[in-house]
Design a protein around this motif. Structure first.
Motif, PDB file in Angstrom:
ATOM      1  N   MET A 122       0.704  -1.361   0.085  1.00 11.96           N
ATOM      2  CA  MET A 122       0.033  -0.017   0.056  1.00 11.96           C
ATOM      3  C   MET A 122       0.892   1.214   0.209  1.00 11.96           C
ATOM      4  O   MET A 122       0.515   2.278   0.505  1.00 11.96           O
ATOM      5  CB  MET A 122      -1.136  -0.068   1.195  1.00 11.96           C
ATOM      6  N   ASN A 123       2.022   1.248  -0.821  1.00 11.84           N
ATOM      7  CA  ASN A 123       2.799   2.382  -0.848  1.00 11.84           C
ATOM      8  C   ASN A 123       2.386   3.210  -2.258  1.00 11.84           C
ATOM      9  O   ASN A 123       2.429   2.537  -3.297  1.00 11.84           O
ATOM     10  CB  ASN A 123       4.191   2.021  -0.933  1.00 11.84           C
ATOM     11  N   ASP A 124       2.333   4.534  -2.126  1.00 13.99           N
ATOM     12  CA  ASP A 124       2.090   5.118  -3.344  1.00 13.99           C
ATOM     13  C   ASP A 124       3.096   5.289  -4.639  1.00 13.99           C
ATOM     14  O   ASP A 124       2.527   5.126  -5.571  1.00 13.99           O
ATOM     15  CB  ASP A 124       1.627   6.659  -3.053  1.00 13.99           C
ATOM     16  N   ALA A 125       4.208   5.080  -4.147  1.00 17.11           N
ATOM     17  CA  ALA A 125       5.199   4.919  -4.975  1.00 17.11           C
ATOM     18  C   ALA A 125       6.515   4.320  -4.491  1.00 17.11           C
ATOM     19  O   ALA A 125       6.439   4.266  -3.137  1.00 17.11           O
ATOM     20  CB  ALA A 125       5.688   6.339  -5.712  1.00 17.11           C
ATOM     21  N   TRP A 126       7.547   3.867  -5.195  1.00 22.94           N
ATOM     22  CA  TRP A 126       8.757   3.161  -4.714  1.00 22.94           C
ATOM     23  C   TRP A 126       9.749   3.289  -5.668  1.00 22.94           C
ATOM     24  O   TRP A 126      10.032   2.973  -6.687  1.00 22.94           O
ATOM     25  CB  TRP A 126       8.610   1.683  -4.773  1.00 22.94           C
ATOM     26  N   ASP A 127      10.679   4.420  -5.081  1.00 23.55           N
ATOM     27  CA  ASP A 127      11.813   5.013  -5.973  1.00 23.55           C
ATOM     28  C   ASP A 127      13.210   4.107  -5.644  1.00 23.55           C
ATOM     29  O   ASP A 127      13.953   4.158  -6.445  1.00 23.55           O
ATOM     30  CB  ASP A 127      12.032   6.275  -5.362  1.00 23.55           C
ATOM     31  N   ALA A 128      13.207   3.350  -4.635  1.00 19.52           N
ATOM     32  CA  ALA A 128      14.365   2.612  -4.285  1.00 19.52           C
ATOM     33  C   ALA A 128      14.623   1.660  -5.590  1.00 19.52           C
ATOM     34  O   ALA A 128      13.548   0.632  -5.669  1.00 19.52           O
ATOM     35  CB  ALA A 128      14.375   1.764  -3.164  1.00 19.52           C
ATOM     36  N   PRO A 129      15.714   1.381  -6.357  1.00 20.04           N
ATOM     37  CA  PRO A 129      15.840   0.447  -7.472  1.00 20.04           C
ATOM     38  C   PRO A 129      15.577  -0.963  -7.185  1.00 20.04           C
ATOM     39  O   PRO A 129      15.102  -1.721  -7.490  1.00 20.04           O
ATOM     40  CB  PRO A 129      17.064   0.877  -7.899  1.00 20.04           C
ATOM     41  N   ALA A 130      16.338  -1.167  -5.663  1.00 16.10           N
ATOM     42  CA  ALA A 130      15.815  -2.799  -5.505  1.00 16.10           C
ATOM     43  C   ALA A 130      15.662  -3.070  -3.926  1.00 16.10           C
ATOM     44  O   ALA A 130      14.908  -3.787  -3.720  1.00 16.10           O
ATOM     45  CB  ALA A 130      17.506  -3.232  -5.614  1.00 16.10           C
ATOM     46  N   ALA A 131      16.251  -1.924  -2.918  1.00 17.62           N
ATOM     47  CA  ALA A 131      15.787  -2.222  -1.704  1.00 17.62           C
ATOM     48  C   ALA A 131      14.396  -2.234  -1.480  1.00 17.62           C
ATOM     49  O   ALA A 131      13.562  -1.439  -1.846  1.00 17.62           O
ATOM     50  CB  ALA A 131      16.280  -1.044  -1.006  1.00 17.62           C
ATOM     51  N   GLY A 132      14.060  -3.266  -0.357  1.00 18.33           N
ATOM     52  CA  GLY A 132      12.383  -3.192  -0.264  1.00 18.33           C
ATOM     53  C   GLY A 132      11.761  -3.957  -1.285  1.00 18.33           C
ATOM     54  O   GLY A 132      10.559  -4.074  -0.968  1.00 18.33           O
TER      55      GLY A 132
END
Length: 210
Positions: A122-132
């Protein structure tokens, strides 16, 4: 069985089931768009890191309604049909995480008391390339190569059957990472044991701050 209105049943059913390296499904947009703003608003304001059971968290509004749907027999039947197993008879343990720490995400298979695990992000966006970003892995040592990588963005659903080779994990991430996890367990004894263990872990975190 009650109708599901927050979960998009068609999107859940449309998500394909892969069989290698173990049975899993990855779906997108499984939350009805009309409910997303309210789910975002009603997501619990959890200060502690890690997963908390639903009985440790104040649930309200549309988020509570979503939890009710995820724990319902109706949803268990739909998910069980996808994997060809009976989930309706399995007790369910639901946990919620808002904040992740760097120590989370180590490669594991889940314990043998679990039948199936579901994650809804439920995250609006995810900028981390690999983490998480959760990965379906081939062994218990390496984050690569991987069969699939799961973006932890709003409405993404990942579910898998627990097996001795159901390796998964993600590279370390610290910060907000909103996710609901539902585990279908083999029996009620395991459900109570896991609830007690989770409460103890949270108590110790409160004392030692880790």
């Amino acid at each position: 069985m009650s109708a599901l209105s927050i979960l998009d049943v068609s999107a859940v059913r449309a998500a394909p089931v892969a069989r290698e390296p173990y049975p899993y499904t990855l779906g997108t947009n499984v939350l009805n768009p009309d409910a997303i703003d309210a789910i975002r608003r009603d997501f619990p304001d959890i200060a502690k890191p890690g997963y908390l059971t639903v009985d440790e968290v104040a649930l309200k509004g549309r988020f509570k309604a979503l939890i009710d749907e995820l724990e319902s027999d109706a949803f268990s039947e739909i998910l069980g049909e996808k994997f060809g197993i009976d989930l309706v008879s399995c007790p369910r343990l639901t946990t919620i995480m808002r904040k992740s720490q760097l120590k989370y995400g180590s490669i594991h298979t889940d314990g043998p008391s679990k039948v199936l695990t579901l994650l809804v992000y439920m995250n609006d966006a995810w900028d981390a390339p690999a983490a998480g970003r959760l990965r379906v892995l081939y062994d218990g040592r390496n984050y690569a190569p991987f069969a699939v990588e799961v973006p932890p963005t709003m409405g993404t659903m990942f579910a898998f059957l627990r097996a001795d080779n159901s390796w998964h994990g993600h590279e370390p991430f610290e910060g907000e990472r909103r996710v609901v996890q539902v585990a279908w367990l083999k029996d009620a004894t395991e459900l109570e044991r896991k609830r007690k263990r989770n409460r103890t872990a949270q108590f110790l975190k409160g004392i030692f701050g880790r």
